[in-house]
Design a protein around this motif. Sequence first.
Motif, PDB file in Angstrom:
ATOM      1  N   GLN A  36      18.167  27.931  70.259  1.00  0.00           N
ATOM      2  CA  GLN A  36      17.375  28.449  69.079  1.00  0.00           C
ATOM      3  C   GLN A  36      16.489  29.658  69.499  1.00  0.00           C
ATOM      4  O   GLN A  36      15.469  29.570  69.739  1.00  0.00           O
ATOM      5  CB  GLN A  36      16.045  27.592  69.339  1.00  0.00           C
ATOM      6  N   LEU A  37      16.967  31.212  69.703  1.00  0.00           N
ATOM      7  CA  LEU A  37      16.358  32.465  69.693  1.00  0.00           C
ATOM      8  C   LEU A  37      16.705  33.055  68.307  1.00  0.00           C
ATOM      9  O   LEU A  37      17.814  32.763  67.639  1.00  0.00           O
ATOM     10  CB  LEU A  37      17.092  33.192  71.327  1.00  0.00           C
ATOM     11  N   TYR A  38      15.746  34.094  68.154  1.00  0.00           N
ATOM     12  CA  TYR A  38      16.167  35.002  67.023  1.00  0.00           C
ATOM     13  C   TYR A  38      16.782  36.005  67.583  1.00  0.00           C
ATOM     14  O   TYR A  38      17.180  36.231  69.287  1.00  0.00           O
ATOM     15  CB  TYR A  38      14.197  35.394  67.037  1.00  0.00           C
ATOM     16  N   VAL A  39      17.870  36.532  66.772  1.00  0.00           N
ATOM     17  CA  VAL A  39      18.531  37.819  66.706  1.00  0.00           C
ATOM     18  C   VAL A  39      18.270  38.987  66.252  1.00  0.00           C
ATOM     19  O   VAL A  39      18.525  39.026  65.247  1.00  0.00           O
ATOM     20  CB  VAL A  39      19.592  37.371  66.640  1.00  0.00           C
ATOM     21  N   ILE A  40      17.503  40.438  66.875  1.00  0.00           N
ATOM     22  CA  ILE A  40      16.863  41.335  66.708  1.00  0.00           C
ATOM     23  C   ILE A  40      18.066  42.382  66.820  1.00  0.00           C
ATOM     24  O   ILE A  40      18.464  42.724  67.820  1.00  0.00           O
ATOM     25  CB  ILE A  40      15.453  41.700  67.155  1.00  0.00           C
ATOM     26  N   GLU A  41      18.395  42.692  65.663  1.00  0.00           N
ATOM     27  CA  GLU A  41      19.675  43.556  65.666  1.00  0.00           C
ATOM     28  C   GLU A  41      18.996  44.966  65.556  1.00  0.00           C
ATOM     29  O   GLU A  41      19.057  45.583  64.919  1.00  0.00           O
ATOM     30  CB  GLU A  41      20.679  44.045  64.515  1.00  0.00           C
ATOM     31  N   ASP A  42      19.202  46.198  67.383  1.00  0.00           N
ATOM     32  CA  ASP A  42      18.994  47.297  66.878  1.00  0.00           C
ATOM     33  C   ASP A  42      20.038  48.378  66.077  1.00  0.00           C
ATOM     34  O   ASP A  42      20.702  48.619  67.255  1.00  0.00           O
ATOM     35  CB  ASP A  42      18.401  47.894  68.619  1.00  0.00           C
ATOM     36  N   ALA A  43      19.803  48.882  65.011  1.00  0.00           N
ATOM     37  CA  ALA A  43      20.496  49.136  64.669  1.00  0.00           C
ATOM     38  C   ALA A  43      20.884  50.698  63.714  1.00  0.00           C
ATOM     39  O   ALA A  43      21.361  51.183  63.120  1.00  0.00           O
ATOM     40  CB  ALA A  43      21.353  49.042  63.174  1.00  0.00           C
ATOM     41  N   CYS A  44      19.640  51.086  65.077  1.00  0.00           N
ATOM     42  CA  CYS A  44      19.260  52.468  64.471  1.00  0.00           C
ATOM     43  C   CYS A  44      20.833  53.539  64.709  1.00  0.00           C
ATOM     44  O   CYS A  44      20.258  54.848  64.103  1.00  0.00           O
ATOM     45  CB  CYS A  44      18.069  52.741  65.956  1.00  0.00           C
TER      46      CYS A  44
END
Length: 364
Positions: A150-158
């Motif tokens: 139950q985690l969040y995923v934040i993509e660094d797509a920079c």
Amino acid sequence: MVLLVDLQKEYESISEELNYNLQKVLNSGVYVLGREVEKFEGAFSKYLGINHTISVNSGSDALFLALKSLGIDKGDEVITVSHTFNSTVDSIVRAGAKPVFIDINPETYCMDVDKIHENISDKTRAILPVHLYGHPADMEQILELKNEHQLYVIEDACQAHGSVYKNDKIGTIGDLGCFSFYPTKNLGAYGDGGAIVTNDKELMEKLTWLRNYGQSQKYHHDFLGFNSRLDELQASVLRTKLKYLDHWIEMRRKNASIYTELLQDSGLTTPVERPFSLHVYHLYVIRSHMREQLKNELEKHHVQTQIHYPIPVHLQKPYTQIQGNWELPVTEKVSQEILSLPIHPWMNYEDISKVTDCIMGVLK
């Protein structure tokens, strides 16, 4: 001179259209959060195949505001990598959380997904993979762990505008995707700029308020916010460029294939493209134990190079105080060997041959 990036040629290729669109903005008298921002946000959402784009003033703020929108704060941990630009980790620290560093895959230079599980604790709130150099991280196992814990995923797509993982555009796979529009990016503004993308309407609304002083409407501040807005001129630049992005990616990929062909007998480590991915070659990065000799020889022949990145973040002065038993042998080895060669859509075969001839001359 073979430039690492040639923004002048980029501008010349679209100058008439770009100047016309910028003049329209200047004539409008509206320069912040107007129609150009709305149009770009809509166009970028359509390009990615996602519901919402929230433009902000930089990729750094995109990452920071993404974390804040999810309520990540003091005492929380976010799993990420040390082989990245500083702003990935800086955003975690600015949010009040602790970065937990894991090693990278030695071929893609992205997060080693096999190292994630052992670093999850009861304080872990999110995983922040970096799609480095234009190659996607392997998202399948990351999503499995997200659901399991139950985690969040934040993509660094920079560095990964237009990159694809399986059938999905990078940035659209996690809870939030973050982009930078720094001028040298595959899709770059003529100043700073960034964006956060999501399919979650509530997060979109919260981020829209967060970027503008926490206002749900003018002078109604629902919570503490920030001043992080993309201006109308930069939005116009980005909307103009966006229609050319896929073509420019094709040209980058063509130039990367020429590099790889000409360097196939060099003994160097050249970039790979995993079967699940579409690599957009924001950077073309080689590896060699003779990096310094190669760099010096190329510069002697007026070829620009750069190292992305010479010192891993966990060894940078502001982060050495962060406690953790970091075992990052691949990260530390790679940082001593990598070298970014010039790559952009306006290179020709002769440019690439000049670069590879210099390299082969050193390696003989």
